[in-house]
Design an enzyme around this catalytic site. Structure first.
Site, PDB file in Angstrom:
ATOM      1  N   SER A 306      13.739  -5.808   5.883  1.00  0.00           N
ATOM      2  CA  SER A 306      13.222  -7.168   6.043  1.00  0.00           C
ATOM      3  C   SER A 306      14.350  -8.197   6.195  1.00  0.00           C
ATOM      4  O   SER A 306      15.151  -8.091   7.122  1.00  0.00           O
ATOM      5  CB  SER A 306      12.293  -7.489   4.871  1.00  0.00           C
ATOM      6  OG  SER A 306      11.472  -8.595   5.163  1.00  0.00           O
ATOM      7  N   ASP A 370       2.222  -4.604  10.212  1.00  0.00           N
ATOM      8  CA  ASP A 370       3.065  -5.463   9.374  1.00  0.00           C
ATOM      9  C   ASP A 370       2.689  -6.925   9.622  1.00  0.00           C
ATOM     10  O   ASP A 370       2.781  -7.418  10.750  1.00  0.00           O
ATOM     11  CB  ASP A 370       4.544  -5.234   9.709  1.00  0.00           C
ATOM     12  CG  ASP A 370       5.485  -5.839   8.672  1.00  0.00           C
ATOM     13  OD1 ASP A 370       5.106  -6.826   8.024  1.00  0.00           O
ATOM     14  OD2 ASP A 370       6.604  -5.311   8.518  1.00  0.00           O
ATOM     15  N   HIS A 397       4.292  -3.597   5.729  1.00  0.00           N
ATOM     16  CA  HIS A 397       5.653  -4.045   5.421  1.00  0.00           C
ATOM     17  C   HIS A 397       6.264  -3.185   4.317  1.00  0.00           C
ATOM     18  O   HIS A 397       6.317  -3.582   3.156  1.00  0.00           O
ATOM     19  CB  HIS A 397       5.589  -5.519   4.994  1.00  0.00           C
ATOM     20  CG  HIS A 397       6.913  -6.213   5.022  1.00  0.00           C
ATOM     21  ND1 HIS A 397       7.663  -6.373   6.160  1.00  0.00           N
ATOM     22  CD2 HIS A 397       7.632  -6.812   4.027  1.00  0.00           C
ATOM     23  CE1 HIS A 397       8.767  -7.040   5.883  1.00  0.00           C
ATOM     24  NE2 HIS A 397       8.778  -7.301   4.598  1.00  0.00           N
TER      25      HIS A 397
END
Length: 420
Positions: A306, A370, A397
């Site tokens: 991320s 996601d 995610h």
């Protein structure tokens, strides 16, 4: 045209969830076994298919209600399953934490989104029904709720539970078979000597860079299943970002970030900004960790997630253009993206305008559902890398450790071992 749900037998648990949601939304769905399929899919119109159980359930439930608030709550629960339940093994600390959260919600309400049973309970309950019942013993409200989910979704819930038992029995038999197997003498011993004469590939040393609102410890916990998957090929060290994220919530005092897109110390990956508060300190933190290495040895590569993957991608460009004081040989970017801070984007654009690209091997991983870093953002990042490997998974995610894509991790790391 009838809607057709296709799935391979190994993904039948996801298919059961989709069928239960279809029943709850009174949508007629036909079933087709497809062993060549890598994902669960729903054919809705000629030439139009939806892939992944989360996306399929969302589609079915959006048809059921046009209420935007209801749809947003459903999306939140899908994200909860993808990020807080699916990635973790039953006995892990993170699973216990997720069940603790559900216990709190269910202490105030009998069901998750209303006073009566709804498809939301299927979305969250079905991934839990196939797990060992003993993990729910510390959570009585969850146990009662799951029993209600089971009763309201028969016979699909019974098929799901039975499939889970069969899978567990198969694993136990496999383990028992390995324990009972006795080594053979003679030719086998000779073969063993020949194998022992071949040097084993050493484990890769990988530095892990966590996402926003995490730290090294929590990222390590979240990667429990993944570390087990690749444990024979790699060992991992974790670094924590230097910037604490301010919060008045006592449970959010151990959350850190690599930079902020606003001077008020907040971050939004979708926000165009000129603020990169704390970014240079974070580059130095990772650079120092790379130089220091582990046990006197240098790191071979980076695994980042991320916001951490956005930082790692930036480091790849800095290294490629000779502006980094450390060196790594490969990078795994999960839910990565090009930072929308203007000065960060310019670093990528300048390299591209000079007809350059990142030449070290990279693996890019992103989920079709996601909702935090949309797959399009991760796909956009790929263009700056010369020879990227890509894993797409149907989830959200998180770092996937199950499903078809898990073999790709092993193959990529095997290639990196050969480069040493």
């Amino acid at each position: 045209m009838s809607k057709v749900l296709k799935f391979p037998i190994r993904l039948q648990n996801q298919a059961f969830k989709c069928l239960a949601v279809a029943n709850a939304s009174k949508t007629k769905v036909e079933v087709e076994n497809c062993e060549n399929c890598s994902k669960v899919s729903l054919s809705v119109l000629p030439g139009i298919e939806i892939f992944g159980s989360g996306a399929i359930c969302k589609y079915l439930l959006d048809d059921l209600s046009a209420d935007i608030n209801a749809q947003s709550k459903i999306l939140q629960w899908i994200s909860f399953v993808d990020s807080e339940i699916s990635p973790y093994p039953p006995g892990s600390k993170q699973m216990a934490k997720s069940l603790g959260y559900l216990e709190g919600v269910l202490s105030e309400n009998k069901f998750l989104s209303s006073s009566s049973f709804s498809p939301t309970d299927i979305l969250v309950g079905f991934p839990l029904l196939s797990l060992p019942s003993q993990i729910f013993s510390p959570h009585p409200n969850v146990s009662i709720w799951l029993d209600a989910v089971r009763q309201n979704t028969k016979p699909l819930s019974e098929q799901l539970v039975e499939a889970g038992r069969s899978s567990l029995d198969g694993e136990k038999s496999s383990i028992k078979g390995k324990k009972d197997a006795k080594p053979k003498k003679g030719k086998t011993d000779q073969g063993k000597k020949q194998a022992d004469s071949k040097p084993a590939a050493r484990k890769l040393r990988i530095l892990c860079i966590h996402g926003y609102r995490q730290n090294g410890k929590t990222f390590r916990e979240k990667l429990g299943s993944f570390r087990k998957l690749v444990g024979k090929q790699a060992e991992f060290e974790f670094v924590t970002a230097p910037h604490h994220i301010p919060s008045e919530n006592p449970e959010e005092q151990d959350q850190f970030g690599w930079w902020f897109s606003q001077a008020s110390k907040s971050f939004d990956a979708h926000e165009d900004s000129t603020c990169d508060l704390g970014f240079s300190e974070s580059v130095s933190t990772v650079e120092e960790a790379l130089v220091k290495g582990v046990g006197g040895d240098k790191f071979d590569g980076i695994l980042a997630f991320s916001q951490g993957a956005s930082l790692a991608a930036h480091l790849c460009v800095l290294q490629e253009t000779g502006k980094l004081n450390s060196n790594f040989k490969f990078c795994i970017l999960v839910a990565g993206f090009v930072s929308r801070t203007l000065q960060h984007k310019s670093v990528f654009q300048t390299m591209q305008q000079a007809e350059g690209s990142v030449t070290i091997p990279t693996l890019h991983v992103f989920g079709d559902t996601d909702k935090v870093i949309e797959k399009e953002m991760s796909e956009d990042l790929v263009q700056y890398f010369a020879s990227p490997d890509i894993i797409r998974h149907p989830g959200g995610h998180f770092v996937p450790a199950t499903g078809e894509g898990k073999k790709e991790f092993n193959l990529f790391l095997e290639k990196m071992q050969k480069l040493l």
